[in-house]
Scaffold this motif. Sequence first.
Motif, PDB file in Angstrom:
ATOM      1  N   VAL A   1       0.862  -1.182   0.000  1.00 39.33           N
ATOM      2  CA  VAL A   1       0.000   0.000   0.000  1.00 39.33           C
ATOM      3  C   VAL A   1       0.899   1.233   0.000  1.00 39.33           C
ATOM      4  N   THR A   2       0.546   2.241  -0.795  1.00 37.27           N
ATOM      5  CA  THR A   2       1.260   3.517  -0.732  1.00 37.27           C
ATOM      6  C   THR A   2       0.257   4.632  -0.469  1.00 37.27           C
ATOM      7  N   SER A   3       0.682   5.573   0.366  1.00 36.08           N
ATOM      8  CA  SER A   3      -0.153   6.731   0.698  1.00 36.08           C
ATOM      9  C   SER A   3       0.770   7.889   1.022  1.00 36.08           C
ATOM     10  N   THR A   4       0.511   9.043   0.454  1.00 34.15           N
ATOM     11  CA  THR A   4       1.413  10.175   0.641  1.00 34.15           C
ATOM     12  C   THR A   4       1.564  10.529   2.112  1.00 34.15           C
ATOM     13  N   PHE A   5       0.461  10.532   2.851  1.00 36.56           N
ATOM     14  CA  PHE A   5       0.508  10.907   4.255  1.00 36.56           C
ATOM     15  C   PHE A   5      -0.128   9.821   5.112  1.00 36.56           C
ATOM     16  N   PHE A   6       0.367   9.713   6.343  1.00 35.65           N
ATOM     17  CA  PHE A   6      -0.171   8.712   7.263  1.00 35.65           C
ATOM     18  C   PHE A   6       0.133   9.157   8.691  1.00 35.65           C
ATOM     19  N   GLU A   7      -0.434   8.428   9.626  1.00 37.90           N
ATOM     20  CA  GLU A   7      -0.194   8.710  11.038  1.00 37.90           C
ATOM     21  C   GLU A   7       1.299   8.544  11.370  1.00 37.90           C
ATOM     22  N   PRO A   8       1.853   9.306  12.302  1.00 39.26           N
ATOM     23  CA  PRO A   8       1.163  10.152  13.271  1.00 39.26           C
ATOM     24  C   PRO A   8       0.660  11.477  12.732  1.00 39.26           C
ATOM     25  N   GLY A   9       0.830  11.739  11.438  1.00 34.44           N
ATOM     26  CA  GLY A   9       0.275  12.959  10.861  1.00 34.44           C
ATOM     27  C   GLY A   9      -1.236  12.871  10.722  1.00 34.44           C
ATOM     28  N   PHE A  10      -1.873  14.017  10.536  1.00 33.64           N
ATOM     29  CA  PHE A  10      -3.326  14.041  10.367  1.00 33.64           C
ATOM     30  C   PHE A  10      -3.788  15.125   9.410  1.00 33.64           C
ATOM     31  N   ARG A  11      -2.875  15.972   8.937  1.00 34.56           N
ATOM     32  CA  ARG A  11      -3.294  17.084   8.093  1.00 34.56           C
ATOM     33  C   ARG A  11      -3.732  16.643   6.702  1.00 34.56           C
TER      34      ARG A  11
ATOM     35  N   VAL B   1      -2.536   1.712  -4.474  1.00 39.52           N
ATOM     36  CA  VAL B   1      -2.054   3.085  -4.323  1.00 39.52           C
ATOM     37  C   VAL B   1      -3.219   4.027  -4.083  1.00 39.52           C
ATOM     38  N   ASN B   2      -3.006   4.990  -3.206  1.00 36.77           N
ATOM     39  CA  ASN B   2      -4.027   5.960  -2.844  1.00 36.77           C
ATOM     40  C   ASN B   2      -3.723   7.284  -3.531  1.00 36.77           C
ATOM     41  N   SER B   3      -4.434   7.579  -4.567  1.00 39.67           N
ATOM     42  CA  SER B   3      -4.310   8.777  -5.399  1.00 39.67           C
ATOM     43  C   SER B   3      -4.014   8.348  -6.827  1.00 39.67           C
TER      44      SER B   3
ATOM     45  N   VAL C   1      -5.903   1.251  -8.020  1.00 41.05           N
ATOM     46  CA  VAL C   1      -5.797   2.679  -7.721  1.00 41.05           C
ATOM     47  C   VAL C   1      -7.060   3.124  -6.991  1.00 41.05           C
ATOM     48  N   ALA C   2      -6.886   3.796  -5.868  1.00 41.60           N
ATOM     49  CA  ALA C   2      -7.996   4.426  -5.145  1.00 41.60           C
ATOM     50  C   ALA C   2      -7.881   5.933  -5.358  1.00 41.60           C
ATOM     51  N   PRO C   3      -8.667   6.518  -6.270  1.00 36.68           N
ATOM     52  CA  PRO C   3      -8.503   7.942  -6.575  1.00 36.68           C
ATOM     53  C   PRO C   3      -8.905   8.882  -5.433  1.00 36.68           C
ATOM     54  N   ARG C   4      -9.672   8.379  -4.453  1.00 35.25           N
ATOM     55  CA  ARG C   4     -10.087   9.206  -3.311  1.00 35.25           C
ATOM     56  C   ARG C   4     -10.745  10.507  -3.755  1.00 35.25           C
ATOM     57  N   GLY C   5     -11.675  10.379  -4.705  1.00 34.31           N
ATOM     58  CA  GLY C   5     -12.448  11.536  -5.146  1.00 34.31           C
ATOM     59  C   GLY C   5     -11.778  12.388  -6.207  1.00 34.31           C
ATOM     60  N   GLU C   6     -10.583  12.019  -6.662  1.00 39.58           N
ATOM     61  CA  GLU C   6      -9.860  12.853  -7.623  1.00 39.58           C
ATOM     62  C   GLU C   6     -10.482  12.849  -9.011  1.00 39.58           C
ATOM     63  N   CYS C   7     -11.398  11.915  -9.277  1.00 44.51           N
ATOM     64  CA  CYS C   7     -12.046  11.865 -10.589  1.00 44.51           C
ATOM     65  C   CYS C   7     -13.381  12.605 -10.613  1.00 44.51           C
ATOM     66  N   SER C   8     -13.763  13.209  -9.509  1.00 44.57           N
ATOM     67  CA  SER C   8     -15.043  13.923  -9.471  1.00 44.57           C
ATOM     68  C   SER C   8     -14.960  15.187 -10.317  1.00 44.57           C
ATOM     69  N   PRO C   9     -16.087  15.659 -10.843  1.00 45.96           N
ATOM     70  CA  PRO C   9     -16.058  16.890 -11.642  1.00 45.96           C
ATOM     71  C   PRO C   9     -15.467  18.067 -10.883  1.00 45.96           C
ATOM     72  N   GLY C  10     -15.770  18.158  -9.573  1.00 44.81           N
ATOM     73  CA  GLY C  10     -15.220  19.256  -8.783  1.00 44.81           C
ATOM     74  C   GLY C  10     -13.712  19.210  -8.705  1.00 44.81           C
ATOM     75  N   ALA C  11     -13.160  18.023  -8.474  1.00 44.63           N
ATOM     76  CA  ALA C  11     -11.706  17.882  -8.384  1.00 44.63           C
ATOM     77  C   ALA C  11     -11.049  18.149  -9.733  1.00 44.63           C
ATOM     78  N   LEU C  12     -11.654  17.654 -10.805  1.00 45.03           N
ATOM     79  CA  LEU C  12     -11.068  17.827 -12.134  1.00 45.03           C
ATOM     80  C   LEU C  12     -11.151  19.266 -12.625  1.00 45.03           C
ATOM     81  N   SER C  13     -12.061  20.054 -12.042  1.00 45.43           N
ATOM     82  CA  SER C  13     -12.186  21.451 -12.457  1.00 45.43           C
ATOM     83  C   SER C  13     -11.020  22.301 -11.954  1.00 45.43           C
ATOM     84  N   LEU C  14     -10.280  21.806 -10.977  1.00 45.23           N
ATOM     85  CA  LEU C  14      -9.132  22.528 -10.436  1.00 45.23           C
ATOM     86  C   LEU C  14      -7.888  22.113 -11.209  1.00 45.23           C
ATOM     87  N   LYS C  15      -7.167  23.101 -11.776  1.00 43.51           N
ATOM     88  CA  LYS C  15      -5.983  22.833 -12.619  1.00 43.51           C
ATOM     89  C   LYS C  15      -6.349  21.846 -13.726  1.00 43.51           C
ATOM     90  N   SER C  16      -7.479  22.085 -14.370  1.00 41.65           N
ATOM     91  CA  SER C  16      -8.050  21.123 -15.312  1.00 41.65           C
ATOM     92  C   SER C  16      -7.156  20.860 -16.519  1.00 41.65           C
TER      93      SER C  16
END
Length: 406
Positions: A28-38, A117-119, A144-159
């Motif tokens: 599994v890969t994830s950019t951020f993980f505990e002990p972080g939370f941001r 992979v997450n993202s 791949v788990a896009p975690r909402g990155e394929c939504s129209p709202g997400a794609l509208s940013l830096k489209s």
Amino acid sequence: MRENRLIPRPTQGGRATLSEPALFRVLVTSTFFEPGFRGGGPVRSVAHILDAASPGVAPILVTRDRDMGATEAYPGLSGQWVDRGRARIFYLSRRQPRQWYRLWRELRATRFDLLYVNSLWAPMSLVPVLAARLGLLRAERVMVAPRGECSPGALSLKSGRKRLFVKGWRRVLRSLSVEFHASTEAEAADIRRIFPWATVRINANQTALPPEPAPVPALSSATPGPLRLVFVGRIAAMKNLALAVEALTLVRQPVVLDVYGPIEDAAYWRRCEALLAALPPNVRAEYHGSVAPSAVVGVLADHDALVLPTLGENFGHVIAESLAGSCPVLCSDRTPWNSILGDGGGAVIPEFTASAWAAEIERWAGLTPEQRRAARIAAADAYRSWRADSVRVTILDLMSELAHQR
């Protein structure tokens, strides 16, 4: 029949030892993980996936050695392997070539059943997927788990940049027969719009659920004070705090807004600050910085409603936390929570206009103390109902079951 192989389990010092037999090995890969939370909800989703996986799943997680926006690594964790139950975690510094090389050598010794992979386009996803494509990592399947990155709202940013990237990335993903993890039917549809050939596995996003809501306190006063709103989330365009603040410039009744969350986008925060400075005298707003995950439900419980004009959520952890704190949610229609909020958990505002949001906030500001308390009770009831029906099988167990059916 699948062979019951032994896999290397690196020790704290990095040396490999043989572990117990593992039926399903996952990287599994994830950019951020505990002990972080941001990093928000994905951090908690990945933590739950690791913690709730069945004994037949042997996960290894690779993550960054620092929290989102942090310049310093977690003390004592950079370049280290750490045990977390049955999972192993490696905290990687992206600027340390020796760490990359040592990690690759240890991972190369294992044939993974799944690379998860997450993202869709974070470097912590691109590198391992390309490594699998080039044979530098051995993985039988890639998800791949896009975690909402394929939504129209997400794609509208830096489209423009995203469209250009996806055009080339499609070929890599298709050559690996990549599968996708969607949390809802709506997210699956978003993924298929970009990758029409995709195999999408739908498995509800999960988290360590907040406990049952505490009883809603009795009324202490018959005189309503100002409506107490709260925003909890990353300060970034996707969460759309600016719309909530812009709406408050049109509100005429007394309102208090408390804002919590890490500043992910400094330019966006400057825009929010300008709007906050223009609020009328009847509206008071204050930014409180980040809040630890363990304190979120308590913060929400001290308010009359969470305001969340998000452009899209594939789950929405803060919505669950808000309802668990008996705090109704005023939300956009870009989350999986529409029916729950519409049935008593708060309100769904489908329009992304300041006037629409101002009208709903005015309505809530005009509620009597008895009506506000009734709304809190309804929010708690909505959480109890959702919690009772929530899915318990993780995506890793689902993929393990599918692998054993082959």
